[in-house]
Design a protein around this motif. Structure first.
Motif, PDB file in Angstrom:
ATOM      1  N   ASN A   1     100.901 -45.036  23.685  1.00  0.00           N
ATOM      2  CA  ASN A   1      99.949 -45.889  22.986  1.00  0.00           C
ATOM      3  C   ASN A   1      98.987 -46.535  23.976  1.00  0.00           C
ATOM      4  O   ASN A   1      98.411 -47.579  23.706  1.00  0.00           O
ATOM      5  CB  ASN A   1     100.714 -46.954  22.191  1.00  0.00           C
ATOM      6  CG  ASN A   1      99.872 -47.645  21.150  1.00  0.00           C
ATOM      7  OD1 ASN A   1      98.934 -47.076  20.619  1.00  0.00           O
ATOM      8  ND2 ASN A   1     100.202 -48.892  20.873  1.00  0.00           N
TER       9      ASN A   1
ATOM     10  N   GLN B   1      98.317 -45.450  18.477  1.00  0.00           N
ATOM     11  CA  GLN B   1      99.280 -45.735  17.411  1.00  0.00           C
ATOM     12  C   GLN B   1      98.690 -46.657  16.345  1.00  0.00           C
ATOM     13  O   GLN B   1      99.267 -46.830  15.287  1.00  0.00           O
ATOM     14  CB  GLN B   1     100.566 -46.343  17.994  1.00  0.00           C
ATOM     15  CG  GLN B   1     101.408 -45.361  18.772  1.00  0.00           C
ATOM     16  CD  GLN B   1     101.972 -44.267  17.909  1.00  0.00           C
ATOM     17  OE1 GLN B   1     102.361 -44.469  16.761  1.00  0.00           O
ATOM     18  NE2 GLN B   1     102.026 -43.070  18.458  1.00  0.00           N
TER      19      GLN B   1
ATOM     20  N   THR C   1     102.446 -38.134  21.993  1.00  0.00           N
ATOM     21  CA  THR C   1     102.385 -38.808  20.700  1.00  0.00           C
ATOM     22  C   THR C   1     102.858 -37.871  19.591  1.00  0.00           C
ATOM     23  O   THR C   1     102.577 -36.685  19.626  1.00  0.00           O
ATOM     24  CB  THR C   1     100.934 -39.243  20.396  1.00  0.00           C
ATOM     25  OG1 THR C   1     100.491 -40.081  21.459  1.00  0.00           O
ATOM     26  CG2 THR C   1     100.841 -40.000  19.104  1.00  0.00           C
TER      27      THR C   1
ATOM     28  N   GLN D   1     108.129 -40.202  22.242  1.00  0.00           N
ATOM     29  CA  GLN D   1     107.524 -39.320  21.247  1.00  0.00           C
ATOM     30  C   GLN D   1     108.532 -38.547  20.397  1.00  0.00           C
ATOM     31  O   GLN D   1     108.156 -37.889  19.441  1.00  0.00           O
ATOM     32  CB  GLN D   1     106.507 -38.369  21.887  1.00  0.00           C
ATOM     33  CG  GLN D   1     107.063 -37.395  22.895  1.00  0.00           C
ATOM     34  CD  GLN D   1     106.961 -37.883  24.320  1.00  0.00           C
ATOM     35  OE1 GLN D   1     107.265 -39.033  24.624  1.00  0.00           O
ATOM     36  NE2 GLN D   1     106.543 -37.016  25.226  1.00  0.00           N
TER      37      GLN D   1
END
Length: 170
Positions: A125, A130, A109, A81
């Motif tokens: 993800n 994503q 994220t 991240q």
């Protein structure tokens, strides 16, 4: 006066003043989300930056945007991240991008929006957040859209609004 206060689960606190001065304190163990180069908890408000425009913090990750559009991040990087291609935690605020208009981060994220409408994302993800058709973590900031106006995201969902008013999600 105070422009914005960002807290994360009551563990970390950042205060952004109208002058652009950014101060932080609180939990810093293991991840380094205070950006002071250590993993020691910070017991008093300590200056982190002089030219901050926005601060966003999750429990273990922190990003701030400067008045000139530079994006800096630190803290947890287990899922990529921080967008640096690694999975090592980042203990000091490190420049991630230029020309940034907005930023969002959660515990795993990160997304940022450029001044020209490009949307970039990286990190966890596992639920497809994503939007690349996989469930593989993304370790570098990767372009997700060209005409984005706003970011709306949580730990497992991502939405963006286009400049023409269309809403996309994953």
């Amino acid at each position: 006066g105070i422009k914005h206060v960002a807290t994360a689960n009551g563990d970390t606190t950042f205060v952004l003043y109208g002058t652009g001065e950014l101060y932080g304190c609180g939990y810093n163990s293991y991840y380094g989300q205070q950006g002071n180069g250590t993993t020691n908890d910070v017991l008093t408000f300590t200056k982190r930056a002089d030219n901050a425009e926005k601060i966003i913090s999750s429990q273990s990750t922190t990003f701030y945007l400067t008045t000139t559009g530079e994006l800096y991040g630190c803290g947890d990087n287990r899922y990529g991240q921080q967008g640096d291609g690694k999975t090592n935690n980042v203990l000091t605020f490190t420049k991630r991008a230029d020309g940034v208009k907005d930023v969002y981060c959660s515990n795993g994220t990160t997304f940022y929006l450029t001044t020209t409408g490009e949307l970039y994302g990286c990190g966890i993800n596992d639920a497809g957040q994503q939007g690349d058709g996989t469930t593989n973590n993304v370790l570098t900031f990767t372009k997700r859209a060209d005409n984005a106006e706003k970011i709306y995201a949580s730990d497992e969902t991502t939405f963006y609004l286009t400049t023409t008013g269309e809403l996309y999600g994953c």
